[in-house]
Design a protein around this motif. Structure first.
Motif, PDB file in Angstrom:
ATOM      1  N   THR A  82       0.812  -1.227   0.000  1.00 14.30           N
ATOM      2  CA  THR A  82       0.000   0.000   0.000  1.00 14.30           C
ATOM      3  C   THR A  82       0.842   1.272   0.000  1.00 14.30           C
ATOM      4  OG1 THR A  82      -0.137  -0.012   2.411  1.00 14.30           O
ATOM      5  CG2 THR A  82      -1.946  -1.085   1.191  1.00 14.30           C
ATOM      6  N   HIS A  83       2.062   1.188   0.536  1.00 14.10           N
ATOM      7  CA  HIS A  83       2.960   2.347   0.531  1.00 14.10           C
ATOM      8  C   HIS A  83       4.369   1.892   0.894  1.00 14.10           C
ATOM      9  CE1 HIS A  83       1.584   2.149   4.708  1.00 14.10           C
ATOM     10  NE2 HIS A  83       2.580   2.933   5.092  1.00 14.10           N
ATOM     11  N   PHE A  84       5.299   2.833   0.906  1.00 11.96           N
ATOM     12  CA  PHE A  84       6.720   2.452   0.951  1.00 11.96           C
ATOM     13  C   PHE A  84       7.292   2.273   2.354  1.00 11.96           C
ATOM     14  CE2 PHE A  84       9.328   6.091   2.361  1.00 11.96           C
ATOM     15  CZ  PHE A  84       8.384   7.109   2.381  1.00 11.96           C
ATOM     16  N   HIS A  85       6.477   2.406   3.387  1.00 15.74           N
ATOM     17  CA  HIS A  85       7.038   2.317   4.745  1.00 15.74           C
ATOM     18  C   HIS A  85       7.504   0.903   5.094  1.00 15.74           C
ATOM     19  CE1 HIS A  85       5.030   6.267   6.202  1.00 15.74           C
ATOM     20  NE2 HIS A  85       6.232   6.459   5.691  1.00 15.74           N
ATOM     21  N   TRP A  86       8.604   0.864   5.852  1.00 11.70           N
ATOM     22  CA  TRP A  86       9.275  -0.388   6.205  1.00 11.70           C
ATOM     23  C   TRP A  86       8.352  -1.449   6.777  1.00 11.70           C
ATOM     24  CZ3 TRP A  86      10.088  -1.877  11.542  1.00 11.70           C
ATOM     25  CH2 TRP A  86       9.515  -0.993  12.457  1.00 11.70           C
ATOM     26  N   ASP A  87       7.408  -1.005   7.628  1.00 11.98           N
ATOM     27  CA  ASP A  87       6.560  -1.989   8.315  1.00 11.98           C
ATOM     28  C   ASP A  87       5.451  -2.534   7.417  1.00 11.98           C
ATOM     29  OD1 ASP A  87       5.642   0.738   8.545  1.00 11.98           O
ATOM     30  OD2 ASP A  87       4.132   0.077   9.968  1.00 11.98           O
ATOM     31  N   HIS A  88       5.500  -2.164   6.123  1.00  9.01           N
ATOM     32  CA  HIS A  88       4.523  -2.688   5.159  1.00  9.01           C
ATOM     33  C   HIS A  88       5.166  -3.481   4.031  1.00  9.01           C
ATOM     34  CE1 HIS A  88       0.911  -0.508   6.688  1.00  9.01           C
ATOM     35  NE2 HIS A  88       1.890   0.120   7.325  1.00  9.01           N
ATOM     36  N   TRP A  89       6.499  -3.478   3.946  1.00 10.06           N
ATOM     37  CA  TRP A  89       7.079  -4.224   2.810  1.00 10.06           C
ATOM     38  C   TRP A  89       8.364  -4.988   3.109  1.00 10.06           C
ATOM     39  CZ3 TRP A  89      11.436  -3.256  -0.540  1.00 10.06           C
ATOM     40  CH2 TRP A  89      12.198  -2.132  -0.205  1.00 10.06           C
ATOM     41  N   ALA A 198      -2.071  11.266   1.003  1.00 13.48           N
ATOM     42  CA  ALA A 198      -2.557  11.267   2.399  1.00 13.48           C
ATOM     43  C   ALA A 198      -1.376  10.879   3.286  1.00 13.48           C
ATOM     44  CB  ALA A 198      -3.742  10.335   2.575  1.00 13.48           C
ATOM     45  N   HIS A 199      -1.297   9.595   3.656  1.00 13.11           N
ATOM     46  CA  HIS A 199      -0.212   9.116   4.529  1.00 13.11           C
ATOM     47  C   HIS A 199       1.136   9.202   3.816  1.00 13.11           C
ATOM     48  CE1 HIS A 199       1.698   6.630   7.570  1.00 13.11           C
ATOM     49  NE2 HIS A 199       2.001   5.714   6.684  1.00 13.11           N
ATOM     50  N   THR A 200       1.129   8.955   2.512  1.00 13.06           N
ATOM     51  CA  THR A 200       2.310   9.173   1.669  1.00 13.06           C
ATOM     52  C   THR A 200       1.820   9.755   0.351  1.00 13.06           C
ATOM     53  OG1 THR A 200       2.243   7.012   0.551  1.00 13.06           O
ATOM     54  CG2 THR A 200       3.478   7.123   2.637  1.00 13.06           C
ATOM     55  N   GLY A 217      -4.328   0.629   3.889  1.00 14.27           N
ATOM     56  CA  GLY A 217      -2.975   0.977   4.334  1.00 14.27           C
ATOM     57  C   GLY A 217      -3.069   1.963   5.484  1.00 14.27           C
ATOM     58  N   ASP A 218      -2.083   2.830   5.627  1.00 16.97           N
ATOM     59  CA  ASP A 218      -2.051   3.723   6.792  1.00 16.97           C
ATOM     60  C   ASP A 218      -2.759   5.065   6.569  1.00 16.97           C
ATOM     61  OD1 ASP A 218      -0.665   1.725   7.974  1.00 16.97           O
ATOM     62  OD2 ASP A 218       1.249   2.788   8.126  1.00 16.97           O
ATOM     63  N   ALA A 219      -3.438   5.218   5.433  1.00 15.91           N
ATOM     64  CA  ALA A 219      -4.273   6.409   5.260  1.00 15.91           C
ATOM     65  C   ALA A 219      -5.373   6.405   6.316  1.00 15.91           C
ATOM     66  CB  ALA A 219      -4.868   6.442   3.858  1.00 15.91           C
TER      67      ALA A 219
HETATM   68 ZN   LIG Z   1       2.982   3.822   7.053  1.00 18.34          ZN
END
Ligand SMILES: [Zn+2]
Length: 331
Positions: A82-89, A198-200, A217-219
């Motif tokens: 959903t986005h590039f943050h570490w805790d998602h990929w 939004a979040h990214t 995702g984190d939105a």
């Molecule tokens: Zn995030």
């Protein structure tokens, strides 16, 4: 002797509650942890499985792979980030290892952010976690007996995270789309959408129109949003576009599965926060003054909204960071 009772399936320490959301759709809701893990959405299709987001480390994704086997014998074909943050990929690499045909999918903006920022942040973690570990060790020395057990558990998690992040083989998306990607399967339609910043810059939403489920995702999360890479001024507008979709269930990036009502409370916090920061900035107040005044104004309306996870992610700390980011962007 049960040597490994402290470990989850697959040898990982990550814990998930698997919750059925609709036929063939589950949310693996991550338990709060020292190194945060995101939720995973699991979508079983006629010809294979789609999972959305892969947590902060490969061992957490391995826990999901193991739990998946209780749900279905079908292979994972698509992994969505959903986005590039570490805790998602950071767990991406597990899927092509376990399922050689698995494709990793995101949009162009998010793939580029992974290449330009995400890879660098892996190196940052490799450099920074050792000092985090040193601090935990020092804190343990001066801790009261009551605090000690928690700190020792955190230390263990920090050490295992460091070992995993050092060995990470970042698996970048193999498919990137521009605005929208639609998958038409025999039994369902899956839309991957970009609704604005939004979040990214590149947040991907996964929408199942027939089942009325959306994965955000984190939105949208169960605690105070993180805005460090976010666009506070665009956020509410993006959530308004989300609100135009017809859905009844939301699988968020973090926190429990919820319904539409959560969107309203969350959106109103973001919109109020931005508007109040703007008003205070217009008076010429300093950052510290703005922080104090905005939090005092918002607390009566919004603090209770975020009460569920307040011990884990206190609203006041999150909101102060949100104000700081917004201050920088509107000043
Ligand atoms: Zn995030």
């Amino acid at each position: 002797m049960d040597c490994c009772a402290h470990e989850g399936p697959g040898g990982g320490d990550a814990r998930f509650d698997i919750k059925k959301v609709a036929d063939g759709i589950w949310a693996a809701v991550a338990s709060p942890a020292y190194k945060v893990n995101c939720n995973t959405a699991i979508i079983e299709n006629s010809d294979g499985v789609m999972v959305v987001d892969t947590h902060s480390k490969p061992s957490a994704a391995r826990v999901i792979v193991e739990q998946l086997r209780d749900l279905t014998s079908k292979p994972v074909r698509y992994v969505v980030n959903t986005h590039f943050h570490w805790d998602h990929w950071h767990g991406n690499e597990v899927y092509p290892q376990a399922y050689p045909d698995a494709e990793i999918v995101t949009n162009d903006i998010t793939r580029e952010a992974m290449v330009k920022k995400g890879l660098k942040r892996i190196q940052d973690h490799v450099r920074q976690v050792p000092s985090e570990i040193a601090k935990l060790k020092a804190d343990i020395q001066s801790a009261s007996p009551a605090q000690r057990a928690k700190l020792e558990a955190d230390l263990k998690l920090a050490e295992s995270y460091l070992a995993e992040v050092r060995a990470l083989k970042p698996a970048l998306p193999t498919i990137a789309f521009e605005r929208t990607m639609k998958l038409y399967r025999r039994d369902r339609e899956i839309q991957l959408l970009h609704l604005g910043r939004a979040h990214t810059e590149g947040d991907v939403f996964v929408y199942l129109p027939k089942e009325k489920v959306v994965i955000t995702g984190d939105a949208l999360i169960g605690w105070t949003p993180y805005m460090g890479d976010g666009y506070p001024e665009d956020w509410a507008g993006t959530l308004d576009r989300l609100a135009q979709l017809d859905f009844t269930h939301i699988i968020m990036g973090h926190g429990d599965v919820t319904g539409r009502e959560w969107l309203d409370g969350f959106r109103s916090y973001v919109a109020d926060m931005v508007e109040t920061v703007r008003q205070e900035v217009a008076t010429g107040a300093t950052l510290d003054e703005v922080k104090q005044r905005v939090i005092a104004k918002l607390a009566p309306r919004h603090e209770k909204t975020f009460a569920t996870y307040n011990d884990y992610r206190p609203w006041r700390i999150g909101a102060a960071a949100n104000v700081e980011r917004t201050f920088a962007m509107v000043s």
